[in-house]
Design an enzyme around this catalytic site. Structure first.
Site, PDB file in Angstrom:
ATOM      1  N   CYS A 117      41.914  48.081  12.312  1.00 60.80           N
ATOM      2  CA  CYS A 117      42.809  49.051  12.892  1.00 60.80           C
ATOM      3  C   CYS A 117      42.173  50.232  13.450  1.00 60.80           C
ATOM      4  O   CYS A 117      41.150  50.629  12.691  1.00 60.80           O
ATOM      5  CB  CYS A 117      43.836  49.790  11.643  1.00 60.80           C
ATOM      6  N   ARG A 133      56.441  47.408  15.672  1.00 58.53           N
ATOM      7  CA  ARG A 133      56.030  47.866  14.436  1.00 58.53           C
ATOM      8  C   ARG A 133      55.244  49.348  14.856  1.00 58.53           C
ATOM      9  O   ARG A 133      54.975  50.179  14.147  1.00 58.53           O
ATOM     10  CB  ARG A 133      54.649  46.833  13.833  1.00 58.53           C
TER      11      ARG A 133
END
Length: 544
Positions: A331, A429
């Site tokens: 991430c 998302r």
């Protein structure tokens, strides 16, 4: 000798370390590597440590481990393995609603107590139909009733022993010519308890035990394979029907309501609202919708990293919170969006707030070692969600490939362009489904083969138990109580301390985190036995 050097029975212990409140009052954002837990007193063995913990308000797990809803981590194989080991898997939604619901269905069908909706055939079905069912469902023990439906009169059962030696020319043969007839079956009466039925099944040495009512109509069936699973996996996470627990992720948009309906039909136990930033009107609206339509369904909200974010979702009615933003190994949200929080601080701040309302917290992301799992639990998390730590296991989706002689599997963040191009669920998302330019918040990479979950998770369980033992906590509830009471003490680590705490001073070394030629037999809890030479994650490093 000076008084302060005299030992024994003085009752005096100097203050040492920091409470969690003191540690996080400093204001710095802390990761798991930035602190240590000071050891306590040991008066029990590690096997006695109880790892039971709450997943949601109403669901409890015997192992506090969750596999992340990522398309390179959790589909049915991973979810089954995690549930058998006492945890739970969350099926990703970067796929069609139908595919996701079918993956949930596979988990729910894997192990059952009384099977009330089995595959049923009639005497007019053929041997070919049974072979087709075997390919589709993975089994061939099929009850035969007059109409081919549950609630109809039982006339027989067809098993692999009835058809194993039949050839393709026999595929058109009706089952009434091949099945084991009703008079040769062992059955149990409706109303029998599961324990009584299991005892009958054991004595009969049969593969299936039909349950019939006074009219000899089929009302349920139990399977010997499930008996064996009960024996081999005593920690398995199950619902009230003795089926494995399974979760699934959905988004927060209008079309996710259709996905939700399919998942409910498949028997999903918990829904995870999958959003990189959960404090939104979209998620609050979806929580309200779910709670109105399916009030008993457990809902996990998130992701959040502050008490203010948590408040809105708790007020909306979530049953658990998922904590973490930008801390996963794949991430890059913190770098790209300038938003997020170091995971240690996130877990402590949200857990300390949410506990006042009885809402469990899931620490999601930043878990690189079993020590990080222990630290997350010690900061108030009830469970820990893992992505990279479970990637490249046998049960993770994807095929193995070799690079420079190393066996690898692909692993990617759901915010990577790779994942976004596969399905727009990943785009939702990150609130980017309508963007002309997609901004990546994750990367794609590869992870070295870790072997099977059935060997890797016992290593994690043993590591957590030993960590709790060193701390002096006999259960996770005691661990959290020690933290909130101030009995549990922490200490910040400088960069030099972190170097000292790792391997140092060697020219080269090999790292093997758990036994290669022995493995933990399910249920043995710490007693290795000889097993096949399955690859384990081993690393050889050379100092520069």
């Amino acid at each position: 000798m000076a008084d302060y050097l005299i030992s024994g029975g003085t009752g005096y212990v100097p203050e040492d370390g920091l409470t969690a409140q003191q540690l996080f009052a400093i204001g710095d954002g802390l990761t798991y590597n930035d602190f240590l837990i000071l050891p306590g007193f040991i008066d029990f063995i590690s096997d006695e440590v109880d790892l039971t913990s709450a997943l949601t308000r109403k669901i409890t797990l015997k192992t506090p481990l969750i596999s992340s809803p990522m398309d390179t981590v959790t589909e049915s194989s991973m979810a089954i393995a995690m549930a058998l080991m006492g945890g739970i898997g969350i099926i990703h939604h970067n796929c069609t609603p139908e595919f996701q619901a079918n993956e949930v269905r596979k988990v729910k069908k894997f192990e059952q107590g009384f099977i009330t909706d089995p595959v049923v055939m009639s005497p007019r079905h053929t041997v070919g139909d049974v072979f087709e069912a075997k390919v589709r469902h993975g089994f061939s023990g099929i009850p035969v009733t007059e109409t081919g439906k549950m609630g109809s009169k039982l006339v027989g059962i067809v098993t692999s022993r009835d058809i194993d030696f039949l050839s393709e020319k026999d595929y058109d043969r009706p089952l009434e010519e091949s099945m084991t007839k009703r008079e040769d079956l062992v059955v149990a009466p409706a109303g029998v308890t599961l324990k009584e039925a299991n005892d009958i099944l054991q004595r009969s040495k049969k593969g299936k035990l039909p349950i019939v009512n006074d009219s000899d109509e089929l009302v349920a069936i139990i399977a010997r394979t499930d008996l064996k699973k009960n024996r081999d996996y005593p920690l398995a996470s199950k619902d009230s029907r003795k089926q494995l627990l399974c979760g699934a992720a959905i988004g927060t948009r209008e079309d996710d309501k259709y996905r939700l309906d399919l998942l409910m039909q498949a028997g999903v136990d918990v829904i995870v609202l999958d959003s990189s930033q959960g404090n939104s009107v979209f998620q609050i609206s979806m929580i309200n919708y779910i709670k109105q339509k399916y009030p008993e369904l457990q809902v996990v909200g998130g992701n959040v990293v502050t008490a203010a974010q948590a408040k809105n979702l708790i007020d909306a009615g979530v049953d658990a919170l998922r904590v973490g933003m930008g801390c996963g190994s794949i991430c890059i949200t913190q770098e790209v969006m300038a938003c997020g929080r170091p995971q240690g601080t996130s877990v402590y701040k949200v857990a300390e707030y949410a506990r006042r309302f009885g809402v469990p917290v899931i620490a999601d992301g930043g878990i690189q070692t079993v020590g990080h799992v222990v630290k997350a639990l010690a900061l108030g998390a009830s469970t820990v969600m893992m992505g990279s730590l479970l990637a490249a296991t046998t049960e993770a989706p994807g095929e193995y490939f070799f690079s420079d002689g190393v066996r690898l599997k692909k692993y990617r963040g759901m915010g990577s362009l790779d994942a976004m191009e596969k399905n727009n669920s990943s785009q939702k998302r990150y609130f980017s489904e309508g963007d002309k330019v997609k901004v990546a918040q994750g990367v794609s990479g590869s992870v070295q083969d870790k072997g099977s979950i059935h060997k890797f998770v016992p290593y994690l369980i043993a590591g957590i138990q030993h960590g709790c033992q060193d701390i002096g906590a006999k259960s996770l509830s005691i661990l959290r109580s020690m933290m909130y009471s101030g009995e549990l003490k922490f200490e910040k680590r400088t960069m030099s301390a972190q170097v000292e705490g790792g391997v140092h001073g060697l020219h080269s070394y090999s790292f093997l985190p758990f036994t290669r030629n022995g493995y933990i037999e399910p249920g043995s809890r710490g007693h290795p036995r000889a097993g096949p030479n399955v690859p384990s994650p081993a690393v050889t490093k050379h100092s520069s």
